[in-house]
Design a protein around this motif. Structure first.
Motif, PDB file in Angstrom:
ATOM      1  N   ASP A   1      -4.827   6.497  26.487  1.00  0.00           N
ATOM      2  CA  ASP A   1      -3.593   6.779  27.231  1.00  0.00           C
ATOM      3  C   ASP A   1      -2.407   6.936  26.290  1.00  0.00           C
ATOM      4  OD1 ASP A   1      -5.013   6.644  29.587  1.00  0.00           O
ATOM      5  OD2 ASP A   1      -4.365   4.600  30.080  1.00  0.00           O
ATOM      6  N   ALA A   2      -2.349   6.089  25.266  1.00  0.00           N
ATOM      7  CA  ALA A   2      -1.240   6.169  24.315  1.00  0.00           C
ATOM      8  C   ALA A   2      -1.301   7.459  23.509  1.00  0.00           C
ATOM      9  CB  ALA A   2      -1.262   4.960  23.379  1.00  0.00           C
ATOM     10  N   HIS A   3      -2.505   7.851  23.098  1.00  0.00           N
ATOM     11  CA  HIS A   3      -2.637   9.122  22.383  1.00  0.00           C
ATOM     12  C   HIS A   3      -2.105  10.270  23.228  1.00  0.00           C
ATOM     13  CE1 HIS A   3      -4.925  12.919  22.007  1.00  0.00           C
ATOM     14  NE2 HIS A   3      -4.540  12.812  20.749  1.00  0.00           N
ATOM     15  N   SER A   4      -2.492  10.304  24.494  1.00  0.00           N
ATOM     16  CA  SER A   4      -2.027  11.381  25.384  1.00  0.00           C
ATOM     17  C   SER A   4      -0.507  11.380  25.475  1.00  0.00           C
ATOM     18  CB  SER A   4      -2.640  11.221  26.772  1.00  0.00           C
ATOM     19  OG  SER A   4      -4.047  11.365  26.720  1.00  0.00           O
ATOM     20  N   ARG A   5       0.074  10.204  25.585  1.00  0.00           N
ATOM     21  CA  ARG A   5       1.529  10.092  25.714  1.00  0.00           C
ATOM     22  C   ARG A   5       2.230  10.572  24.442  1.00  0.00           C
ATOM     23  NH1 ARG A   5       1.384   5.313  26.852  1.00  0.00           N
ATOM     24  NH2 ARG A   5       2.078   4.234  24.956  1.00  0.00           N
ATOM     25  N   TYR A   6       1.750  10.127  23.297  1.00  0.00           N
ATOM     26  CA  TYR A   6       2.381  10.527  22.037  1.00  0.00           C
ATOM     27  C   TYR A   6       2.146  12.011  21.747  1.00  0.00           C
ATOM     28  CZ  TYR A   6       2.941   5.524  21.090  1.00  0.00           C
ATOM     29  OH  TYR A   6       3.291   4.201  21.159  1.00  0.00           O
ATOM     30  N   TYR A   7       0.967  12.520  22.127  1.00  0.00           N
ATOM     31  CA  TYR A   7       0.693  13.935  21.887  1.00  0.00           C
ATOM     32  C   TYR A   7       1.600  14.808  22.750  1.00  0.00           C
ATOM     33  CZ  TYR A   7      -1.812  18.368  21.607  1.00  0.00           C
ATOM     34  OH  TYR A   7      -2.127  19.689  21.425  1.00  0.00           O
ATOM     35  N   ARG A   8       1.837  14.398  23.990  1.00  0.00           N
ATOM     36  CA  ARG A   8       2.733  15.175  24.862  1.00  0.00           C
ATOM     37  C   ARG A   8       4.120  15.289  24.244  1.00  0.00           C
ATOM     38  NH1 ARG A   8       0.014  12.501  29.152  1.00  0.00           N
ATOM     39  NH2 ARG A   8       1.647  10.888  29.222  1.00  0.00           N
ATOM     40  N   GLU A   9       4.559  14.255  23.559  1.00  0.00           N
ATOM     41  CA  GLU A   9       5.866  14.300  22.902  1.00  0.00           C
ATOM     42  C   GLU A   9       5.901  15.369  21.804  1.00  0.00           C
ATOM     43  OE1 GLU A   9       6.773  10.443  21.412  1.00  0.00           O
ATOM     44  OE2 GLU A   9       6.766   9.478  23.391  1.00  0.00           O
ATOM     45  N   ALA A  10       4.736  15.662  21.222  1.00  0.00           N
ATOM     46  CA  ALA A  10       4.663  16.609  20.098  1.00  0.00           C
ATOM     47  C   ALA A  10       4.400  18.046  20.546  1.00  0.00           C
ATOM     48  CB  ALA A  10       3.569  16.176  19.126  1.00  0.00           C
ATOM     49  N   ILE A  11       4.164  18.261  21.835  1.00  0.00           N
ATOM     50  CA  ILE A  11       3.801  19.599  22.318  1.00  0.00           C
ATOM     51  C   ILE A  11       4.806  20.680  21.906  1.00  0.00           C
ATOM     52  CG2 ILE A  11       3.723  20.958  24.465  1.00  0.00           C
ATOM     53  CD1 ILE A  11       1.867  18.825  25.603  1.00  0.00           C
TER      54      ILE A  11
END
Length: 224
Positions: free
Chosen positions: A70-80
């Motif tokens: 879940d944290a990976h998904s959240r941090y990756y969305r920030e980098a989109i």
């Protein structure tokens, strides 16, 4: 009969996203007090996400693994907003389509990530079919994604080829009976890709486009 198909991985092959994934995973592991070196994470990019978490967390409890994902998904969305097509990616997809071949994105990305990647590529008009993590229980190096992609294209492995950037791509293609063309744009060395079964190997999508006629893609187009 359906036209032959060229199956493409997306992360690291068509879109410059691998190192954004590395950073997102590193932040996720740090937040759980399980620091993992960036190089170690990079070696796992492209494999099934659940397996990546299991390996890098040293078989942490289920709830910890869920928080990591879940944290990976959240941090990756920030980098989109940092996502960008790799050199030659759009031109390659368009050219493959003009050859009369099907362009199939054989991705194991989650649906929301795939949506972002498709938006960055901006090539919906030439993409015949896509896959995502929702289509299989276990992604690469298992061959499920490849088989789903072939089914959606309506062709057998003998009428297709796969293009990818990771050893996990090459292993999955081999497990599905598919020839694999490798690209270096995901950060994996030529020797490692070749040892995993990718041949030939090009620098990136543009380099592949420049030499397309000498590859299986050219052979599939010529045999139509």
């Amino acid at each position: 009969m359906n036209s032959p198909a060229v199956l493409f991985d997306v992360d690291g092959t068509l879109v410059d996203s691998n190192y954004l994934h590395v950073h997102a995973w590193q932040r996720a592991f740090d937040a759980e007090g399980l620091p993992v070196a960036a190089w170690h994470i990079h070696r796992c990019i492209g494999m099934d996400g659940a397996e990546l978490v299991r390996m890098l967390s040293c078989d942490a409890p289920h709830d910890v693994r869920e928080r990591l994902s879940d944290a990976h998904s959240r941090y990756y969305r920030e980098a989109i907003p940092l996502l960008a097509p790799l050199r030659g990616a759009r031109a390659l997809l368009h050219h493959v389509a003009t050859l009369g071949l099907q362009v199939v994105l054989a991705s194991s990305a989650p649906g929301d990530e795939l949506e972002a990647l498709l938006k960055v590529l901006d090539c919906d008009d030439v993409i015949a079919a896509t896959t995502s993590s929702r289509d299989v229980d276990t992604a690469k190096p298992e061959p499920g994604i490849m088989r789903v992609a072939l089914e959606r294209a309506g062709v057998g492995a003998e009428q297709a080829v796969f293009v990818g950037d990771a050893v996990w791509d090459a292993h999955a293609a081999a497990n599905a009976g598919l020839p694999c063309i490798g690209v270096l744009s995901g950060g994996i060395s030529r020797t490692e890709l070749q040892d995993a079964g990718a041949s030939p190997v090009f620098a990136d999508a543009q380099d592949l486009l420049d030499h397309l006629e000498s590859t299986r893609i050219g052979a599939l187009a010529g045999g139509r």
